[in-house]
Design a protein around this motif. Structure first.
Motif, PDB file in Angstrom:
ATOM      1  N   UNK A 194       0.931  -1.208   0.175  1.00  0.00           N
ATOM      2  CA  UNK A 194       0.020  -0.212  -0.034  1.00  0.00           C
ATOM      3  C   UNK A 194       0.900   1.240   0.030  1.00  0.00           C
ATOM      4  N   UNK A 195       1.957   1.361   0.564  1.00  0.00           N
ATOM      5  CA  UNK A 195       2.693   2.365   0.957  1.00  0.00           C
ATOM      6  C   UNK A 195       3.352   2.729  -0.729  1.00  0.00           C
ATOM      7  N   UNK A 196       3.943   1.668  -1.335  1.00  0.00           N
ATOM      8  CA  UNK A 196       4.284   1.838  -2.656  1.00  0.00           C
ATOM      9  C   UNK A 196       3.306   2.297  -3.670  1.00  0.00           C
ATOM     10  N   UNK A 197       2.122   1.865  -3.247  1.00  0.00           N
ATOM     11  CA  UNK A 197       0.831   2.389  -4.016  1.00  0.00           C
ATOM     12  C   UNK A 197       0.747   3.670  -3.900  1.00  0.00           C
ATOM     13  N   UNK A 198       0.685   4.280  -2.812  1.00  0.00           N
ATOM     14  CA  UNK A 198       0.536   5.701  -2.169  1.00  0.00           C
ATOM     15  C   UNK A 198       1.633   6.585  -3.155  1.00  0.00           C
ATOM     16  N   UNK A 199       2.947   5.938  -3.204  1.00  0.00           N
ATOM     17  CA  UNK A 199       4.015   6.675  -3.926  1.00  0.00           C
ATOM     18  C   UNK A 199       3.577   6.726  -5.309  1.00  0.00           C
ATOM     19  N   UNK A 200       3.298   5.770  -6.004  1.00  0.00           N
ATOM     20  CA  UNK A 200       3.123   5.594  -7.513  1.00  0.00           C
ATOM     21  C   UNK A 200       1.894   6.405  -7.775  1.00  0.00           C
ATOM     22  N   UNK A 201       0.651   6.296  -7.017  1.00  0.00           N
ATOM     23  CA  UNK A 201      -0.264   6.864  -7.662  1.00  0.00           C
ATOM     24  C   UNK A 201      -0.317   8.483  -7.061  1.00  0.00           C
ATOM     25  N   UNK A 202       0.276   8.507  -6.029  1.00  0.00           N
ATOM     26  CA  UNK A 202       0.560  10.132  -5.502  1.00  0.00           C
ATOM     27  C   UNK A 202       1.236  10.860  -6.538  1.00  0.00           C
ATOM     28  N   UNK A 203       2.335  10.319  -7.140  1.00  0.00           N
ATOM     29  CA  UNK A 203       3.106  10.562  -7.946  1.00  0.00           C
ATOM     30  C   UNK A 203       2.357  10.980  -9.051  1.00  0.00           C
ATOM     31  N   UNK A 204       1.581  10.316  -9.815  1.00  0.00           N
ATOM     32  CA  UNK A 204       0.719  10.415 -10.790  1.00  0.00           C
ATOM     33  C   UNK A 204       0.037  11.580 -10.653  1.00  0.00           C
ATOM     34  N   UNK A 205      -0.707  11.436  -9.494  1.00  0.00           N
ATOM     35  CA  UNK A 205      -1.630  12.634  -9.240  1.00  0.00           C
ATOM     36  C   UNK A 205      -1.117  13.965  -9.136  1.00  0.00           C
ATOM     37  N   UNK A 206       0.186  14.139  -8.354  1.00  0.00           N
ATOM     38  CA  UNK A 206       0.800  15.440  -8.413  1.00  0.00           C
ATOM     39  C   UNK A 206       1.266  15.938  -9.615  1.00  0.00           C
ATOM     40  N   UNK A 207       1.646  14.784 -10.458  1.00  0.00           N
ATOM     41  CA  UNK A 207       2.145  15.316 -11.719  1.00  0.00           C
ATOM     42  C   UNK A 207       1.083  15.949 -12.831  1.00  0.00           C
ATOM     43  N   UNK A 208       0.028  15.295 -12.615  1.00  0.00           N
ATOM     44  CA  UNK A 208      -1.047  15.909 -13.295  1.00  0.00           C
ATOM     45  C   UNK A 208      -1.493  17.346 -12.915  1.00  0.00           C
ATOM     46  N   UNK A 209      -1.685  17.341 -11.334  1.00  0.00           N
ATOM     47  CA  UNK A 209      -1.833  18.572 -10.810  1.00  0.00           C
ATOM     48  C   UNK A 209      -1.024  19.805 -10.894  1.00  0.00           C
TER      49      UNK A 209
END
Lengths: 323, 242
Positions: free
Chosen positions: B139-154
């Protein structure tokens, strides 16, 4: 207290800012002192916001240098942000935030913040505790922005168009709060295109257009310096200026619709002759300024001159040398 | 520390005040879990006893994606649009603490969300197997992966574009990610694409942690780790504050 010898809070030295080929600021220099309100006055697109954003550390100068409290806004950003307060032209607060929440949050960023409740009271938002930013009026948002700029007890406050587009009561309140900052030794730099604002509020006015300084001084100095041997008055547009001129024995021109200039010293008899002619014609007199001009006259003349000198805002022409 | 705590609290409060965000985060995953456990419309992989045994890990992966990617991207995108980030740049908070507060908010919401999903799944008769503690690093790795994608878009797109793209990506990654539709039911090439997506990697890894008899997920761990490293790096490199 601020002594006359204290160093300037803001120093701008030959600042040039370019966006690609467009020059927004072109060799601008001025200073702002602690305990004084300095107004950067100019029409839209004059380079005011670019200058302020460089002082806030948002962008780097293309050439020249700026210092705020002796610090470089980019290199010493961390030290500087603790000592400045910023009011952006718009936005800056999450739309779901309430005034008290925003102030308490910002207060947590600083070592010795002002009591948020006290500030809410000061800017007249004590009754708006439950409204969120998105439901506040433009004037209320501006007042909250001002409070957020002041919560950290800044030494320098940057206020970008603090009263733009808000109602007269809100404007009065904001001006009163800004005027009170003098007594606390804060250097206030505000940008405005509103002449009345600069005239009423500022101790020091820097008039800029096309990124260069056109005039720099106290409002009184600026008005005195450009004082001419003329009388200006406002009346309905389209008057027969030659008939008036013949009657009073001086050249009369209509400078802009409804604004007349009489090329003569403002002697009491000249003023009497003008008003007598208007009375005969049964024309109303909007205002009459003998000798002393309003800042508006200075501003319009200066910006008009600047426009005349620069027919086209020529971007830098780069010479390509071929070898 | 005072500023970081206040910022995290403020981020949490704004998220909770945002109704549609809560809907995406909490209600949709729970609804999908309950609905597809009860209604036998979706295929499940062979050898799985109960539908919920397959669905629960996938729904946890979905919760990670909706929280760390969709909600973070939309929230941050609009904050950037309304110059909230620009204004914060002129305060002593600093970008480091701002990011920490965002991550803190995502983690706290996620703990609550996953707890609700686990409770609902257990009530539906879920029998977790495998090595459940490995789900935590996943889950921690998932937070980094998806959080990174989210912030990249934002940090690179306009607020409204971020809103549209985050929702579109959500649906795409949900359908192709093996979260509710098993890879075994997809045409070969779609399954292959799905397995290299962050959603596919996370759901495979969670299946292997939480369901006995699931395929081992060695390569999925690697895919997930690569996303978790690259997406935040790209976000740091391309993020624009104004």
């Amino acid at each position: 207290m601020v002594s006359p010898e204290s160093p300037p809070a803001i120093e701008v030295n030959n600042l040039t800012i370019r966006y690609g080929d467009r020059i927004a600021v072109n060799g601008l220099s001025f200073t702002a002192m602690p305990g004084k309100i300095t107004a950067l006055l100019g029409p839209n697109g004059a380079g005011k916001t670019s200058t302020v954003e460089t002082l806030e550390g948002y962008r780097r100068p293309t050439a020249g240098s700026v210092r705020v409290l002796g610090l470089d806004p980019v290199a010493d950003h961390r030290q500087l942000v603790a000592r400045i307060g910023v009011m952006l032209q718009s936005g800056g607060v999450a739309t779901g935030m309430r005034p008290g929440e925003a102030l308490r949050l910002f207060a947590s960023y600083y070592v010795d913040p002002v009591d948020p409740d006290e500030l809410l009271e000061l800017v007249g938002l004590a009754d708006h505790r439950s409204s969120t930013w998105r439901s506040m009026s433009g004037g209320e948002q501006q007042r909250l922005s001002l409070a957020l700029a002041l919560v950290g007890r800044p030494d320098v406050a940057f206020l970008d168009e603090p009263t733009a587009g808000i109602d007269p009561a809100g404007r009065q309140l904001i001006r009163r709060v800004i005027a009170d900052l003098r007594g606390r030794g804060v250097a206030v730099l505000l940008t405005t295109h509103d002449l009345e604002e600069a005239e009423k509020l500022a101790d020091h006015v820097v008039i800029i257009d096309h990124g260069v300084v056109l005039a720099d001084g106290t409002p009184t100095e600026l008005m005195r310096a450009s004082q001419g041997d003329d009388v200006r008055f406002g009346a309905p547009s389209g008057l027969d200026v030659s008939s008036l001129g013949a009657r009073i024995g001086a050249v009369v021109t209509e400078a802009s619709p409804g604004e007349y200039v009489v090329a003569s010293a403002a002697t009491p008899s000249m003023v009497a002759a003008i008003t007598a002619w208007l009375a005969e014609m049964d024309l109303p007199l909007a205002d009459l300024r003998a000798g002393r001009q309003r800042l508006e006259d200075v501003f319009l003349r200066l910006t008009a001159d600047a426009d005349a000198k620069t027919p086209e805002p020529t971007p830098s022409r780069r010479r390509r040398s071929r070898r | 520390m005072k500023a970081l705590l206040a910022q995290t609290r403020s981020e949490l409060m704004l998220s909770l005040r945002n109704g549609e965000q809560l809907l995406v985060n909490i209600a949709i995953p729970l609804l999908l879990l309950v609905f597809f456990s009860a209604v036998k419309v979706l295929p499940i992989p062979t050898g799985v006893d109960k539908r919920v045994d397959f669905l629960a890990p996938g729904i946890i992966a979905l919760a990670v994606m909706s929280n760390a990617m969709v909600a973070l991207a939309i929230g941050t995108g609009f904050e950037r649009h309304y110059k909230v980030l620009k204004r914060l740049g002129a305060t002593p908070l600093g970008r480091g603490r701002w990011v920490l507060a965002k991550i803190g908010m995502v983690k706290i919401l996620l703990v609550v969300q996953i707890a609700l999903i686990v409770v609902a799944a257990l009530a539906l008769g879920w029998n977790p197997g495998g090595t459940p503690w490995l789900a935590i690093p996943a889950v921690v790795l998932g937070v980094f992966a998806f959080g990174g994608i989210g912030l990249l878009m934002a940090g690179t797109l306009r607020g409204t574009v971020t809103l549209a793209l985050a929702n579109g990506l959500y649906l795409l990654l949900l359908l192709l990610g093996g979260m509710i539709i098993p890879f075994s039911e997809m045409p070969g090439f779609l399954g292959t694409i799905g397995k290299v997506l962050p959603s596919g990697a996370l759901s495979q890894v969670l299946q292997s942690c939480l369901r006995s008899g699931a395929d081992s997920a060695g390569s999925a761990w690697i895919v997930l780790a690569i996303w978790a490293a690259l997406a935040p790096l790209a976000a740091v490199k391309f993020f624009r504050w104004e």
